[in-house]
Design a protein around this motif. Structure first.
Motif, PDB file in Angstrom:
ATOM      1  N   ASP A 242       0.837  -1.207   0.000  1.00 30.65           N
ATOM      2  CA  ASP A 242       0.000   0.000   0.000  1.00 30.65           C
ATOM      3  C   ASP A 242       0.870   1.254   0.000  1.00 30.65           C
ATOM      4  N   ASP A 243       2.010   1.175   0.620  1.00 31.26           N
ATOM      5  CA  ASP A 243       2.928   2.305   0.683  1.00 31.26           C
ATOM      6  C   ASP A 243       4.335   1.749   0.878  1.00 31.26           C
ATOM      7  N   ARG A 244       5.310   2.522   0.442  1.00 29.02           N
ATOM      8  CA  ARG A 244       6.683   2.037   0.514  1.00 29.02           C
ATOM      9  C   ARG A 244       7.647   3.204   0.634  1.00 29.02           C
ATOM     10  N   GLU A 245       8.665   3.024   1.415  1.00 30.90           N
ATOM     11  CA  GLU A 245       9.757   3.994   1.480  1.00 30.90           C
ATOM     12  C   GLU A 245      11.078   3.234   1.528  1.00 30.90           C
ATOM     13  N   ILE A 246      11.970   3.578   0.615  1.00 33.44           N
ATOM     14  CA  ILE A 246      13.303   2.972   0.594  1.00 33.44           C
ATOM     15  C   ILE A 246      14.283   3.974   1.195  1.00 33.44           C
ATOM     16  N   ILE A 247      14.940   3.565   2.252  1.00 30.82           N
ATOM     17  CA  ILE A 247      15.847   4.445   2.992  1.00 30.82           C
ATOM     18  C   ILE A 247      17.283   4.036   2.671  1.00 30.82           C
ATOM     19  N   GLN A 248      18.037   4.966   2.103  1.00 31.62           N
ATOM     20  CA  GLN A 248      19.427   4.701   1.719  1.00 31.62           C
ATOM     21  C   GLN A 248      20.295   5.896   2.084  1.00 31.62           C
ATOM     22  N   THR A 249      20.297   6.249   3.342  1.00 27.47           N
ATOM     23  CA  THR A 249      21.065   7.395   3.796  1.00 27.47           C
ATOM     24  C   THR A 249      21.826   7.019   5.060  1.00 27.47           C
ATOM     25  N   ASN A 250      22.555   7.975   5.621  1.00 28.46           N
ATOM     26  CA  ASN A 250      23.348   7.692   6.827  1.00 28.46           C
ATOM     27  C   ASN A 250      22.459   7.198   7.958  1.00 28.46           C
ATOM     28  N   LEU A 251      23.045   6.490   8.898  1.00 30.36           N
ATOM     29  CA  LEU A 251      22.271   5.838   9.956  1.00 30.36           C
ATOM     30  C   LEU A 251      21.580   6.831  10.879  1.00 30.36           C
ATOM     31  N   ILE A 252      22.138   8.019  11.040  1.00 27.05           N
ATOM     32  CA  ILE A 252      21.529   9.018  11.923  1.00 27.05           C
ATOM     33  C   ILE A 252      20.198   9.498  11.341  1.00 27.05           C
ATOM     34  N   ASP A 253      20.204   9.809  10.037  1.00 21.72           N
ATOM     35  CA  ASP A 253      18.965  10.216   9.374  1.00 21.72           C
ATOM     36  C   ASP A 253      18.053   9.027   9.097  1.00 21.72           C
ATOM     37  N   ALA A 254      18.637   7.852   8.868  1.00 23.52           N
ATOM     38  CA  ALA A 254      17.825   6.658   8.595  1.00 23.52           C
ATOM     39  C   ALA A 254      16.908   6.352   9.771  1.00 23.52           C
ATOM     40  N   TYR A 255      17.421   6.520  10.973  1.00 22.03           N
ATOM     41  CA  TYR A 255      16.591   6.296  12.171  1.00 22.03           C
ATOM     42  C   TYR A 255      15.384   7.228  12.162  1.00 22.03           C
ATOM     43  N   GLU A 256      15.599   8.497  11.839  1.00 23.45           N
ATOM     44  CA  GLU A 256      14.511   9.468  11.834  1.00 23.45           C
ATOM     45  C   GLU A 256      13.479   9.136  10.757  1.00 23.45           C
ATOM     46  N   LEU A 257      13.949   8.748   9.568  1.00 24.12           N
ATOM     47  CA  LEU A 257      13.037   8.404   8.490  1.00 24.12           C
ATOM     48  C   LEU A 257      12.193   7.180   8.838  1.00 24.12           C
ATOM     49  N   HIS A 507       7.959  19.197   4.208  1.00 23.70           N
ATOM     50  CA  HIS A 507       6.813  19.379   3.316  1.00 23.70           C
ATOM     51  C   HIS A 507       6.639  18.152   2.423  1.00 23.70           C
ATOM     52  N   ASP A 508       7.758  17.635   1.881  1.00 24.81           N
ATOM     53  CA  ASP A 508       7.688  16.461   1.015  1.00 24.81           C
ATOM     54  C   ASP A 508       7.269  15.217   1.788  1.00 24.81           C
ATOM     55  N   LYS A 509       7.698  15.121   3.045  1.00 28.22           N
ATOM     56  CA  LYS A 509       7.273  13.983   3.868  1.00 28.22           C
ATOM     57  C   LYS A 509       5.761  13.988   4.050  1.00 28.22           C
ATOM     58  N   HIS A 511       3.631  15.249   2.164  1.00 28.73           N
ATOM     59  CA  HIS A 511       2.946  15.049   0.902  1.00 28.73           C
ATOM     60  C   HIS A 511       3.291  13.720   0.246  1.00 28.73           C
ATOM     61  N   GLY A 512       4.036  12.894   0.967  1.00 27.51           N
ATOM     62  CA  GLY A 512       4.259  11.536   0.487  1.00 27.51           C
ATOM     63  C   GLY A 512       5.089  11.423  -0.766  1.00 27.51           C
ATOM     64  N   LYS A 513       6.017  12.390  -1.007  1.00 27.43           N
ATOM     65  CA  LYS A 513       6.769  12.378  -2.263  1.00 27.43           C
ATOM     66  C   LYS A 513       8.126  11.708  -2.139  1.00 27.43           C
ATOM     67  N   LYS A 514       8.704  11.710  -0.973  1.00 25.17           N
ATOM     68  CA  LYS A 514      10.117  11.309  -0.846  1.00 25.17           C
ATOM     69  C   LYS A 514      10.277   9.803  -0.925  1.00 25.17           C
ATOM     70  N   ASN A 515      11.160   9.371  -1.795  1.00 26.75           N
ATOM     71  CA  ASN A 515      11.563   7.967  -1.894  1.00 26.75           C
ATOM     72  C   ASN A 515      10.394   7.028  -2.166  1.00 26.75           C
ATOM     73  N   ARG A 516       9.391   7.480  -2.897  1.00 30.54           N
ATOM     74  CA  ARG A 516       8.284   6.597  -3.219  1.00 30.54           C
ATOM     75  C   ARG A 516       8.608   5.775  -4.462  1.00 30.54           C
ATOM     76  N   ILE A 517       8.136   4.529  -4.490  1.00 33.16           N
ATOM     77  CA  ILE A 517       8.359   3.646  -5.641  1.00 33.16           C
ATOM     78  C   ILE A 517       7.008   3.380  -6.313  1.00 33.16           C
TER      79      ILE A 517
END
Length: 517
Positions: A242-257, A507-509, A511-517
Motif C-alpha cells: 500500500d505504501d513504501r519507502e526505501i531508505i538509503q542514507t546515513n544511519l543518523i537520518d535513517a533512524y529518523e526516516l 513538506h515532502d514527507k 505530501h508523500g513524495k520522498k523515496n516513493r516507488i
C-alpha cells in the motif's frame, strides 16, 4: 537495564561475564583491568558495592556521584583506557544500599589500560604480553566485527557536514556536559572509535562504521551498493504494498526516516507511566528501529525489511549471530553486533543499555497490542514479529495507516482535506526523530506548534499563540528548536513581514513524495 536484572546478577556466581567489586568510597584499583578485559573478550557486567560472596555492601552515599563521574571521565581518557570507550554507570538502591552497575559491551577494537592488554577468563582478568596472543585477540575481532573495516582513502570531506552540529545537539540534550562536545569533528570521530589503526599492517583510517554514521549518501552507496532499509505497508495489498519507502542514507537520518514511517502508519496509544503520559508506539518502535540499525551485518547483501501488516510488524535483518533460535527475554545474554555504532547511538540517546530493546518491547507490548507477545529470533537473519493493534482497511483509507490518498498538496500549505491522522502521525514522527532528549510534554507542545504551522504557513508568533495557547517566550523558544532541527524555516526580508514555513524536506514527507516507488 532494570533493577530486577541487577538483583538477578547478584544471585549468580562470578564468571567470564560477571564481576563483583567492593567500592565503599573509592574505585577499586583493578577496575579498569576488568573493564579492559571485558571489552577485549565478550563484554559483561560489573557490580560495584557487592562482595565476592554476593553480599550487598553498598557504596557510601556521599561518594556515589564522584565515583560515577570518575568512571565516565576515565573511560573517556585515552591515558586510562586506550582507545577510550565511554561507559554509562547505573545507580540502584538494593537492600537499602546503593550499588553501581557497569554494563561493559564487547568492543570491536583492541583495548589497553596503562599500556597493558588484558583478556578475560572464568578465573578473572589476565595480562596479555605475547605478540601472538595479542594478534589472536585482534584477528578474532577483525573477523567478527566488520564495522571496523578500514578505508584508508575515506576522508573527512566524504562526510556530511550537516550531521556534526546535529549530533552535538542530540548529545547536549542528553548530557550538557558530554566530554565530546568540546572536541572538533576529527577528534570526536577518533574518540568515538571511528578511526582505527591495523597494528599488523600499519594501515589506518576511518572505518565502515564512520562511513555509515556520517557518510554522504553517494559515498555510502559506493562502499555498500546493496545497503537499504525497505519499509512497506501491506494491509490492503498484501502481495504488493500500500505504501513504501526505501531508505538509503546515513544511519543518523535513517533512524529518523524510519520513525517517521512508523508514526505515519501505526496507531498510537498514550499511556501513563507513573505520573507521566508516554507514547507506547514510540516506546516500542524506537527500540525496534534502533535494533535494525545498530545490530545489522552491513557487509551482507540481505536487504533489511520493515513490513507493516494489519496486526503486526515483521522485520528481517542480516545478522552475525551469537546464538541460534528464539530469544527468551527472561534469560538471554545481550551481545553487540556493531559496538562502535551502538556506542555512538547511546551517546545520542537513541538506545539505552545493551539488551534494553528486547526488555522494553516486552514491557510495553501488552498495553499496546493486547495479549500477543513479540518474537525475537536469532540467526543468520535476525527476525522480529511485533504485535500491533488490529488495523482494518477503512483505517487505511482514512489516512491513519496509508498516506497515499490522505495527503493532498495545497497551494499555501497542507490542505484542509488532509487526513487528520496522516498529519499528526507524520508530525509526531518528525518531532520524535529530530528532537530528542525533551520530555514527552515538551514534544507534545512542539508537535502542536508544528501542526499549527503546517495548517497555516506564513504566520508569525501572534497567530501561532492564538492557535496553541502558548506564551510568546515559549513559542519563540520552540520555534528556535524547530528551526535548528530543520523542520521549519523563516522566509521574508524582515521579522515584521516574513513568516514561518515547513522546510522542503518536511513538506515532502507530509505530501508523500520522498523515496516513493
Amino acid at each position: 537495564m532494570s533493577i530486577e536484572r541487577a538483583k538477578q546478577l547478584i544471585k549468580k556466581q562470578e564468571n567470564i561475564r560477571l564481576e563483583f567489586k567492593e567500592a565503599a568510597n573509592a574505585l577499586p584499583a583493578n577496575l579498569f583491568e576488568t573493564i579492559c578485559a571485558m571489552l577485549n573478550r565478550d563484554g559483561g557486567d560489573i557490580l560495584l558495592g557487592v562482595s565476592d560472596r554476593h553480599e550487598v555492601k553498598g557504596v557510601e552515599e556521599g561518594a556515589v556521584r564522584t565515583l560515577v563521574a570518575n568512571i565516565v571521565n576515565l573511560s573517556n581518557n585515552p591515558q586510562k583506557l586506550d582507545p577510550p570507550f565511554i561507559l554509562h554507570p547505573l545507580v540502584y538502591m538494593i537492600e537499602k544500599k546503593t550499588i553501581i552497575h557497569l554494563q561493559v559491551p564487547a568492543s570491536s577494537q583492541l583495548h589497553k589500560t596503562a599500556g597493558v592488554v588484558y583478556d578475560r577468563s572464568n578465573d578473572g582478568d589476565f595480562k596479555v604480553a605475547a605478540p601472538h596472543l595479542i594478534a589472536a585477540i585482534y584477528n578474532r575481532k577483525r573477523l567478527f566485527y566488520t564495522e571496523g573495516i578500514i578505508y584508508p582513502k575515506l576522508s573527512i570531506k566524504d562526510f556530511n557536514p550537516a550531521l556534526f552540529p546535529k549530533v552535538r545537539n542530540l548529545m547536549s540534550s542528553q548530557n550538557p556536559d558530554h566530554p565530546w562536545l568540546a572536541l572538533n569533528d576529527v577528534d570526536m570521530l577518533r574518540m568515538a572509535g571511528l578511526w582505527r589503526k591495523d597494528f599488523q599492517t600499519g594501515e589506518e583510517g576511518y572505518t565502515l562504521a564512520a562511513a555509515l554514521l556520517f557518510g554522504k549518501d553517494e559515498v555510502i552507496q559506493q562502499i555498500l551498493p546493496h545497503y537499504k532499509i525497505d519499509a512497506l505497508v501491506r494491509i490492503q495489498h498484501t502481495a504488493r504494498y500500500d505504501d513504501r519507502e526505501i531508505i538509503q542514507t546515513n544511519l543518523i537520518d535513517a533512524y529518523e526516516l524510519l520513525m517517521s514511517f512508523v508514526a505515519k502508519h501505526l496507531p498510537d496509544h498514550f499511556f501513563m507511566e507513573g505520573d507521566q503520559r508516554v507514547s507506547l508506539r514510540t516506546k516500542i518502535f524506537r527500540e525496534v528501529a534502533a535494533n535494525l540499525i545498530v545490530h545489522r551485518e552491513y557487509t551482507n547483501a540481505q536487504p533489511c525489511t520493515f513490513i507493516v501488516y494489519g496486526n503486526r510488524v515483521e522485520t528481517a535483518n542480516a545478522n552475525n549471530p551469537h546464538g541460534q533460535g528464539p530469544i527468551d527475554p527472561g534469560n538471554f545474554t545481550p551481545f553487540p553486533k556493531n559496538p562502535a555504532i551502538a556506542k555512538f547511538f547511546l551517546q545520542l540517546g537513541r538506545v539505552e543499555e545493551l539488551g534494553s530493546g528486547v526488555l522494553n518491547v516486552n514491557k510495553f507490548i501488552k498495553a499496546y497490542a493486547g495479549k500477543s507477545v513479540p518474537v525475537f529470533e536469532e540467526g543468520v537473519v535476525f527476525k522480529m514479529a511485533i504485535p500491533v493493534p488490529a488495523m482494518e482497511d477503512d483505517a487505511v483509507n482514512a489516512g491513519a495507516t496509508n498516506g497515499n490518498d490522505a495527503v493532498i498538496e495545497g497551494a499555501g500549505g497542507v490542505n484542509d482535506a488532509v487526513g487528520e491522522g496522516a498529519i499528526e502521525g507524520a508530525i509526531e514522527g518528525a518531532i520524535e526523530g529530530a528532537i530528542e532528549g525533551a520530555t514527552n510534554a515538551v514534544k507534545g507542545k512542539l508537535a502542536n506548534l508544528l501542526k499549527a504551522i503546517a495548517m497555516q504557513e506564513g504566520n508569525r508568533v501572534p497567530e501561532y499563540k492564538k492557535a496553541t495557547g502558548l506564551p510568546d517566550s515559549t513559542i519563540e523558544r520552540y520555534l528556535k528548536q524547530l528551526r535548528e532541527a530543520n523542520l521549519i524555516e523563516f522566509r521574508g526580508d524582515a521579522p515584521q513581514t516574513g513568516g514561518y514555513y515547513l522546510t522542503k524536506k518536511l513538506h515532502d514527507k507530509l505530501h508523500g513524495k520522498k523515496n516513493r516507488i
